[in-house]
Write a protein that holds these residues in place. Structure first.
Motif, PDB file in Angstrom:
ATOM      1  N   TYR A  44      37.652  37.694  40.927  1.00 39.90           N
ATOM      2  CA  TYR A  44      36.344  37.399  41.516  1.00 39.90           C
ATOM      3  C   TYR A  44      36.440  36.390  42.666  1.00 39.90           C
ATOM      4  N   GLU A  45      37.472  35.557  42.624  1.00 42.34           N
ATOM      5  CA  GLU A  45      37.596  34.548  43.675  1.00 42.34           C
ATOM      6  C   GLU A  45      37.927  35.171  45.035  1.00 42.34           C
ATOM      7  N   HIS A  46      38.301  36.441  45.034  1.00 48.14           N
ATOM      8  CA  HIS A  46      38.637  37.088  46.305  1.00 48.14           C
ATOM      9  C   HIS A  46      37.570  38.065  46.797  1.00 48.14           C
ATOM     10  N   VAL A  47      36.416  38.071  46.150  1.00 48.36           N
ATOM     11  CA  VAL A  47      35.347  38.983  46.597  1.00 48.36           C
ATOM     12  C   VAL A  47      34.925  38.581  48.016  1.00 48.36           C
ATOM     13  N   PRO A  48      34.902  39.531  48.959  1.00 45.51           N
ATOM     14  CA  PRO A  48      34.520  39.187  50.334  1.00 45.51           C
ATOM     15  C   PRO A  48      33.131  38.551  50.354  1.00 45.51           C
ATOM     16  N   ALA A  49      33.000  37.517  51.166  1.00 42.33           N
ATOM     17  CA  ALA A  49      31.748  36.753  51.183  1.00 42.33           C
ATOM     18  C   ALA A  49      30.557  37.604  51.594  1.00 42.33           C
ATOM     19  N   ASP A  50      30.809  38.663  52.378  1.00 42.39           N
ATOM     20  CA  ASP A  50      29.690  39.466  52.877  1.00 42.39           C
ATOM     21  C   ASP A  50      29.451  40.732  52.063  1.00 42.39           C
TER      22      ASP A  50
END
Lengths: 405, 405
Positions: free
Chosen positions: B51-57
């Motif tokens: 989850y820490e790598h989910v793209p911010a957009d």
């Protein structure tokens, strides 16, 4: 789900028989052009717009799925609430070949785009309901949009209607009247006049239909363009030619507005058992009457065309394609084996492409698939053979079907 | 239509029976958690992500209709090609009440979201095909996605399958085997083992199903959120509870990622004739077995629940709602008279809302409508009475139906 009807830039109705003839936008002309039509040929009208006022960003980006409202400026006033119609996906069937799957609409056919516009006309006119002659998709779609708008709907069907379609029509609360086929058009007209219902299907000797309806089909062109730009060709299942005309007009508008520098060639895909548009084009006539032979493609087996189809094919440099039931069934199977179960009539677009193996296309091609496989006559007629739950029996059946080879 | 499977941030499978138990992502666990399950209860697993790598957009803006691929980072690897699944519209039924119309999917039900994921697992595992026990939507959807991916599909149906559904299944090239209901689960397991097919439906005593499938349902939550934010409640037609779980997990992820500050209450809408989830919750059990009485809602009449449903209701502060066939039919009619013809089972979401008149909701509510009315048993069983084309007869029929009043 509703759009301010004032968002529409529609200005007038214009005759397709003589483009110099213009009429006010209201009331919608439901019997074609009163001046240019003759005893032999009824000419449709189309809607004109204040194109100079189209918002500059109307065609920017990929449209969200918010119903036809997205395109309100270039549609007749959308006075009736929507059902999230349109916004259907393009599914890539093979390199450069796309299927526009119209079975993703509210009543699982393209007709929802048309009926958002026709029922809006009924609402705007203060009509208490609509009347439609249809054996299927058109009627169910009109019934759904009428129900959504709180209007009544009368559907004149033929007595040979597939039984599932009867349930479909009645589900929306429509009054369904099976009558002999030849009685449908005169009765539509009479019911409209007597009860003040808006006729949303054709009431003239050659096809004209509702003035506003085909405008809804333009949105197919807008959507295709948003994903692919202008393709080289679009293959369109063709009955009376309203869908063909609407798609052609949509691309023509994109061209007129400078959004695209080319328009696709339109291929009118008709059952060989009928083919009035092909006959009209061959004979250089605005409309032709033909006898309709046996075909399972009941949704597009028409005995007469409308002038709209002639214009769409000519203006786009396209041509008609006549298809046997064998070709239609092969295309239906090809679509299903790619995961898309289409109505037989809906498979005419892909069948048309396959029949044009001699054509070279300068870019992607789109086959419109108008409707779901649930709507065919043969549905539910055959049953899979039960199998004993014993392992040897099950294994045998699976091996016979080629599983595990 | 395909997405690089490497776009997925899926990292592992985690037991729902004991969240401390983690398993590698491959192979998918198709029989639940091997360690925490007991002879009485099989616990499902779920997919975990980085989850820490989910793209911010990822959750910005209104998503275009491009299939589940839009959400690839939070789905299992999408190795199978899509069919433009998902992206279904929310139709406003009344103030603050929305219907998420899942009948707009490729096979006209929500199951397409699940099967994009399960068939992707089969492709990624190199399986030659899939096997599924289903009397309807699940089977047809698996068949469509398998066909699209070039895989075989075996569907074990019950002998009481509506006939139209049989045609539907076979259209996609599936091998359809009607067998006695009780034989379906053991045969699914045996066929999977013998032929190396990926089982995409349940094979355990209490429901676990495919590890990857319910992940696809999370996208319903993402889509609802993109249009409405987090609603106050979602009413979900509930059979084994995979849809309920997936929607709940989707909102939980949005919360975890800081995209929303609340999650909706989930209402599990089951037929009163069965209701294993309600029974499990009432008894404080992870799963319960019930006898299923007579109900027309064949799509959600289950004799056992899965633990996923218990978690979804508990974690969201929701509750179960048991519905009579009378309540289901009333909701089906209400939907159809608003222009949406839903399967009876699909109407359970709205029926659930109507049954909860005593609840107050702090915001909009969404009723999920899972499928099209074409799939019910009664379709095509009744015919509208033909009418003589004479005007007095037609006028009389219309007046009797209240037209012109």
């Amino acid at each position: 789900m509703t759009t301010d009807p004032a968002a529409s830039l529609a200005t007038a109705q214009r005759s397709l028989g003589d483009p110099a003839l213009r009429y006010p936008l209201w009331p919608p002309l439901t019997s074609g052009c009163p001046k240019s039509s003759t005893d032999e040929v009824a000419y449709p009208v189309e809607v004109d717009y204040a194109y100079e006022h189209v918002p500059a960003d109307l065609f920017d980006g990929r449209p969200p799925r918010t119903g036809l409202d997205r395109w309100a400026p270039l549609l007749p006033p959308l006075a009736a609430p929507g059902l999230g119609e349109g916004g259907t996906p393009l599914v890539e069937l093979g390199p450069g070949v796309f299927v526009k799957d119209e079975s993703r609409n509210p009543t699982w056919s393209h007709k929802d785009r048309l009926n958002r516009c026709t029922v809006s006309a009924a609402v705007a006119c203060g009509a208490p309901g609509v009347v439609v002659a249809s054996s299927g998709n058109h009627g169910a779609s009109a019934a759904a949009f009428a129900a959504r708008a709180g209007l009544r709907c009368v559907v004149l069907t033929s007595t040979g209607l597939p039984q599932a379609m009867d349930t479909f029509l009645r589900a929306y609360g429509a009054v369904v009247l099976p009558v002999p086929t030849e009685a449908r058009w005169p009765l539509t007209r009479r019911i409209a006049e007597h009860f003040g219902l808006q006729p949303v299907s054709n009431v003239t000797r050659t096809h004209t239909g509702h003035a506003f309806g085909p405008e809804g089909y333009k949105t197919i062109a807008y959507e295709i363009h948003a994903e692919l730009g202008a393709p080289a060709a679009v293959f369109v299942p063709t009955g009376y030619g309203e869908l063909l005309f609407g798609i052609g007009k949509g691309f023509a508008e994109l061209h007129r507005l400078g959004v695209t520098d080319r328009v696709p060639r339109l291929f009118a895909c008709e059952p060989a058992a009928g083919g009035p548009l092909a006959a009209a084009l061959r004979q250089g006539l605005p409309a032709a009457h033909v006898d309709v032979g046996a075909t399972d493609a009941y949704g597009i087996g028409c005995s007469v065309n409308g002038y709209r189809g002639v214009l769409a094919v000519r203006n786009s440099g396209g041509r008609p394609v006549l298809l046997t039931d064998e070709q239609l069934h092969a295309a239906q199977t090809e679509l299903a084996h790619a995961g898309l179960w289409a109505e037989l009539s809906a498979s005419a677009g892909l069948a048309g492409l396959r029949a044009c193996a001699d054509e070279a296309f300068d870019g992607p091609v789109v086959c419109v698939s108008t409707s779901s496989g649930f709507k065919d006559r043969g549905v539910g007629k055959e049953r899979s053979e039960p199998v004993s739950p014993e392992w040897t029996a099950v294994r045998g059946r699976l091996r016979a079907a080629g599983i595990g080879e």
